[in-house]
Design an enzyme around this catalytic site. Structure first.
Site, mmCIF file in Angstrom:
data_model
loop_
_atom_site.group_PDB
_atom_site.id
_atom_site.type_symbol
_atom_site.label_atom_id
_atom_site.label_comp_id
_atom_site.label_asym_id
_atom_site.label_seq_id
_atom_site.Cartn_x
_atom_site.Cartn_y
_atom_site.Cartn_z
ATOM 1 N N GLU A 15 -35.755 -47.382 26.276
ATOM 2 C CA GLU A 15 -35.674 -46.872 27.412
ATOM 3 C C GLU A 15 -36.760 -46.458 28.300
ATOM 4 O OE1 GLU A 15 -33.293 -45.714 29.565
ATOM 5 O OE2 GLU A 15 -31.466 -45.359 28.702
ATOM 6 N N ARG A 95 -30.266 -33.078 24.103
ATOM 7 C CA ARG A 95 -31.672 -33.811 24.018
ATOM 8 C C ARG A 95 -32.090 -34.126 25.441
ATOM 9 N NH1 ARG A 95 -31.352 -39.050 24.754
ATOM 10 N NH2 ARG A 95 -29.686 -40.390 24.139
ATOM 11 N N ASN A 97 -33.286 -37.026 28.398
ATOM 12 C CA ASN A 97 -32.663 -38.427 28.292
ATOM 13 C C ASN A 97 -33.638 -38.925 29.408
ATOM 14 O OD1 ASN A 97 -31.261 -40.435 27.390
ATOM 15 N ND2 ASN A 97 -30.003 -40.425 29.363
ATOM 16 N N ASP A 115 -23.354 -35.567 21.459
ATOM 17 C CA ASP A 115 -21.860 -35.922 21.296
ATOM 18 C C ASP A 115 -21.325 -36.433 22.541
ATOM 19 O OD1 ASP A 115 -21.692 -33.663 22.428
ATOM 20 O OD2 ASP A 115 -20.455 -32.676 20.918
ATOM 21 N N ASN A 143 -28.989 -39.953 33.862
ATOM 22 C CA ASN A 143 -29.537 -41.237 33.537
ATOM 23 C C ASN A 143 -30.443 -41.505 34.905
ATOM 24 O OD1 ASN A 143 -29.582 -42.908 31.374
ATOM 25 N ND2 ASN A 143 -27.588 -42.895 31.108
ATOM 26 N N ASP A 192 -26.747 -47.203 34.109
ATOM 27 C CA ASP A 192 -27.586 -46.584 33.194
ATOM 28 C C ASP A 192 -28.829 -46.455 34.208
ATOM 29 O OD1 ASP A 192 -29.146 -45.550 30.928
ATOM 30 O OD2 ASP A 192 -28.162 -46.926 29.662
#
Length: 285
Positions: A15, A95, A97, A115, A143, A192
């Site tokens: 990423e 978390r 990103n 999740d 994102n 994304d």
């Protein structure tokens, strides 16, 4: 255009590609292996370091070192290899990103739940001194983030919405207002990570779509570049003159039969001389 393999790798969740203008190298992360990578195109080598937590993004700083979007918050990684918290916002099951640095040197950092529960994440703006403000809550998978060349617009992706949104943006205050849809991302895959080129066009990687698309500032699709993997994750311009488009990819949760046919899943790709990018700002903290 045919994608070239810049770096053959087996990243679980590659990423956050970022061209570091201070070193002429490509920063990227493997989120789930807690790795920060630095790829040297001239040498063809890749250096990696394991950090204490899952890492969504790593960006260069004006003072040297990196700023990291970790599981529990934002950390500064100094030149002497020491690490310290700038913002600590730990929440169970959440978390860091994707993240990006705005034209004034602020960090915009997104989060998500492991999740992927709807509305479990947020997007925050972080100042150099650690002052942080949640700009968007009720985010699912925060994102791609980017800005128009004239700094008047900010683009944003919350992946499950399957669209690219646009805000009016004020560089001086850092305020982003008047959120609206720029375009729907139709067809295979989900949007994304993204970047914006010198023409103001938005390039976005398509998770499970095996491609990178370019949308014009009015939201019209005008290019699609295929990749030999199904899960590209994010893209950025780099190289001499910022004309090469780098793309990270992932192999996480792919079925064995898919991995058997995608030997390059998790690699970093490049489309040479595909467009004209702009330098990535440095975080001022």
């Amino acid at each position: 255009m045919i994608a070239e393999v810049a770096l053959k790798a087996e990243a679980e969740l590659g990423e956050g590609p970022t061209w570091d203008i201070t070193t002429g190298t490509l920063l990227w992360v493997d989120v789930l292996r807690s790795e920060v990578h630095r790829y040297h195109p001239g040498r063809g080598t890749d250096d990696s370091t394991v950090v204490p937590q899952h890492v969504g993004a790593a960006k260069p700083r004006t003072r040297g070192g990196l700023v990291l979007n970790l599981r529990d918050g934002i950390a500064l990684w100094d030149r002497d290899d020491s690490k310290r918290w700038l913002v600590y916002w730990a929440r169970d099951g959440v978390r860091g990103n994707d993240a990006a640095v705005d034209p004034a040197g602020r960090l915009w950092a997104g989060t998500m739940r492991y999740d992927t529960a709807p509305g479990g994440g947020w997007l925050a703006r972080v100042e150099a001194d650690g002052a942080a403000k949640v700009v968007l809550d009720d985010v699912t998978v925060s994102n791609g983030i980017g800005w128009s060349p004239d700094s008047s617009l900010m683009y944003y992706v919350d992946t499950p919405t399957r669209r690219i949104d646009v805000f009016d943006y004020d560089r001086e205050s850092g305020e982003a207002v008047n959120r609206r849809e720029l375009c729907a991302v139709d067809g295979d895959g989900q949007p994304d990570g993204l970047c914006v080129d010198a023409d103001g066009c938005i390039w976005v990687a398509l998770w499970d779509g095996g491609a990178v698309r370019r949308y014009t500032p009015d939201g019209r699709l005008d290019r699609e570049l295929a990749l030999p993997v199904s899960r590209p994750t994010a893209c950025c311009f780099g190289g001499d003159g910022f004309t090469d488009l780098y793309v990270t990819s992932a192999r996480t949760d792919l079925p064995e039969e898919t991995l058997a046919s995608e030997s390059l899943a998790g690699s970093v790709f490049v489309f040479p001389d595909v467009g004209q990018g702009v330098p990535t700002p440095l975080f001022t903290g």
